[in-house]
Design a protein around this motif. Structure first.
Motif, PDB file in Angstrom:
ATOM      1  N   ALA A   1       0.825  -1.212   0.000  1.00 20.16           N
ATOM      2  CA  ALA A   1       0.000   0.000   0.000  1.00 20.16           C
ATOM      3  C   ALA A   1       0.852   1.251   0.000  1.00 20.16           C
ATOM      4  N   VAL A   2       1.955   1.241   0.745  1.00 24.47           N
ATOM      5  CA  VAL A   2       2.786   2.441   0.884  1.00 24.47           C
ATOM      6  C   VAL A   2       3.589   2.705  -0.381  1.00 24.47           C
ATOM      7  N   LEU A   3       4.265   1.698  -0.898  1.00 23.99           N
ATOM      8  CA  LEU A   3       5.246   1.912  -1.958  1.00 23.99           C
ATOM      9  C   LEU A   3       4.736   1.566  -3.358  1.00 23.99           C
ATOM     10  N   SER A   4       3.557   0.982  -3.466  1.00 26.36           N
ATOM     11  CA  SER A   4       3.051   0.622  -4.794  1.00 26.36           C
ATOM     12  C   SER A   4       1.664   1.192  -5.055  1.00 26.36           C
ATOM     13  N   LEU A   5       0.696   0.837  -4.209  1.00 25.18           N
ATOM     14  CA  LEU A   5      -0.689   1.189  -4.488  1.00 25.18           C
ATOM     15  C   LEU A   5      -0.947   2.687  -4.347  1.00 25.18           C
TER      16      LEU A   5
END
Length: 249
Positions: free
Chosen positions: A125-129
């Motif tokens: 969630a933090v680094l991709s989404l």
């Protein structure tokens, strides 16, 4: 503790990078190659004129002989090798970040164990989404805003999303949860840099498929990283607390 954290994060990230590389070659690389054909003008969308000149034929080439065949093969091997190396180094960095985040979470008063699935989903969630909501993965040939503006927005989004999740899950109070939610939503309310308006050079369905596959591979990579990291650091924080060991200041 620091040595264990660094080595565990790097090893877990390298494992995730190798897994991501396998999916990269089967699911993502063919789409990149296809997009490059549109970028060079070899393929053109119907109804859109290409500004790329047609490649001039080589009179030295015959149907049974390709003078550049060996060179193209060497370039492909180098490209694939650099892709694997880049993925391993990138995911090793992600492993260090995940290890640091895991250690910080365990140090909280209400912290402790965290399931591998939860750790993987948070990293994803933090680094991709979160960055992909406004800045989806881009294929070659796609129009984009200025690189510096996109990099600044990406870094701010990652930092604010990580801080928001940390506040929402670590403070465990309504003010903390509201502050965390505000941090998570802030970069999206502000908006990412927009690309210039122009006719698409790459088919929209190809771009959408590429974004979906990149996010799917990243999700798999994060789950693998989380499982490997928790196996390499299963009791790192708890053991140090139980033994009462501290590093000299």
């Amino acid at each position: 503790m620091t040595k264990t954290l660094l080595s565990g994060g790097v090893i877990a990230g390298a494992i995730a990078g190798l897994v991501a590389a396998v999916f990269q070659f089967f699911l993502i690389q063919p789409l990149i190659v296809e997009a490059e054909r549109y970028e060079t003008g070899e393929l053109v969308l119907i109804g859109i004129e290409s500004n790329k000149p047609d490649p001039a034929p080589n009179p030295l080439e015959t149907p049974g002989h390709n003078a550049q065949g060996a060179e193209n093969t060497d370039n492909l091997l180098v490209r694939n090798g650099l892709t694997v190396l880049t993925l391993i180094l990138t995911w090793a960095g992600f492993g260090l970040l995940a290890g640091a985040g895991l250690t910080a979470f365990r140090a909280l008063p209400g912290g402790g164990r965290i399931p591998a699935t939860a750790l993987g989903l948070i990293g994803f969630a933090v680094l991709s989404l979160a960055p992909a909501i406004d800045l989806p993965p881009e294929l070659p040939g796609m129009e984009a805003a200025e690189l510096a503006d996109r990099q600044l927005w990406w870094v701010a989004t990652v930092a604010m999303t990580a801080a928001g999740i940390f506040f929402a899950t670590g403070l465990r109070s309504w003010p903390g949860r509201l502050a965390g939610l505000a941090l998570i939503l802030a970069p999206h309310l502000f908006g990412a840099p927009l690309p210039p308006v122009s006719a698409p050079a790459v088919p929209p369905d190809l771009a959408a498929l590429y974004a979906a596959r990149v996010l799917s591979v990243n999700l798999i990579g994060w789950l693998v990283l989380a499982i490997a990291l928790l196996r390499l650091l299963p009791e790192a924080g708890a053991k140090a607390d139980a033994d009462g060991l501290t590093e000299p200041g």
